[in-house]
Design a protein around this motif. Sequence first.
Motif, PDB file in Angstrom:
ATOM      1  N   LEU A   4      53.356 -23.444 -39.805  1.00 50.17           N
ATOM      2  CA  LEU A   4      52.720 -23.911 -38.575  1.00 50.17           C
ATOM      3  C   LEU A   4      51.455 -23.110 -38.289  1.00 50.17           C
ATOM      4  O   LEU A   4      50.417 -23.686 -37.939  1.00 50.17           O
ATOM      5  CB  LEU A   4      53.690 -23.808 -37.397  1.00 50.17           C
ATOM      6  N   HIS A   8      47.772 -24.657 -38.105  1.00 56.16           N
ATOM      7  CA  HIS A   8      46.967 -24.414 -36.904  1.00 56.16           C
ATOM      8  C   HIS A   8      45.629 -23.768 -37.289  1.00 56.16           C
ATOM      9  O   HIS A   8      44.571 -24.203 -36.805  1.00 56.16           O
ATOM     10  CB  HIS A   8      47.752 -23.508 -35.951  1.00 56.16           C
ATOM     11  N   GLN A  59      44.967 -29.768 -32.836  1.00 52.93           N
ATOM     12  CA  GLN A  59      45.010 -28.447 -32.195  1.00 52.93           C
ATOM     13  C   GLN A  59      45.907 -28.463 -30.967  1.00 52.93           C
ATOM     14  O   GLN A  59      46.611 -27.483 -30.706  1.00 52.93           O
ATOM     15  CB  GLN A  59      43.607 -28.007 -31.775  1.00 52.93           C
ATOM     16  N   THR A  62      49.598 -28.357 -32.281  1.00 57.50           N
ATOM     17  CA  THR A  62      49.993 -27.049 -32.825  1.00 57.50           C
ATOM     18  C   THR A  62      49.981 -25.970 -31.756  1.00 57.50           C
ATOM     19  O   THR A  62      50.831 -25.075 -31.766  1.00 57.50           O
ATOM     20  CB  THR A  62      49.114 -26.636 -34.021  1.00 57.50           C
ATOM     21  N   THR A  63      49.054 -26.053 -30.816  1.00 56.55           N
ATOM     22  CA  THR A  63      48.996 -25.055 -29.740  1.00 56.55           C
ATOM     23  C   THR A  63      50.231 -25.149 -28.849  1.00 56.55           C
ATOM     24  O   THR A  63      50.842 -24.119 -28.521  1.00 56.55           O
ATOM     25  CB  THR A  63      47.701 -25.207 -28.918  1.00 56.55           C
ATOM     26  N   TRP A  65      53.143 -26.378 -29.638  1.00 52.48           N
ATOM     27  CA  TRP A  65      54.274 -25.957 -30.455  1.00 52.48           C
ATOM     28  C   TRP A  65      54.327 -24.433 -30.529  1.00 52.48           C
ATOM     29  O   TRP A  65      55.386 -23.824 -30.371  1.00 52.48           O
ATOM     30  CB  TRP A  65      54.138 -26.578 -31.825  1.00 52.48           C
TER      31      TRP A  65
END
Length: 141
Positions: A4, A8, A59, A62-63, A65
Amino acid sequence: MSTLAVVHLALVAAYAGFQWTVRVVVYPQMAGVVDGFAAYERAHQRRISRVVGPLFAGQGVTTVWLLVLAVRGSAPVVPVLAGAACLAVVLGATWLGAVPLHRVLDRGWDAAAHRRLLRVDTVRAVAATAGLGAAVWLVLA
């Protein structure tokens, strides 16, 4: 978590490179468009959204998460928060600064709006670069 963090990092790096290209190449060239600027600007908005939209979405995912993992204690909090703050600056500058200025420019050339757009875009480029630093920090943590 490392996969991850790497995904990211790839998204943040791609966005930072994109943003610097826009700041250094794309936006300065606008001043040279003499005829048909409004049509040029509208075409720019359509085309650029095809690139920036997926980068913002990626983004964002992923941010969020990473923030969830940080809250759970599975990711280092400080680099995750730093990256999230940088993304917030980029998104805020985009929606509160760049988008309204593009709306002005799609009616025709406006030198003052263009100068303001360059300033807003500098903020986005710097924040994207700082976000890249945070993403590297996260991968190395």
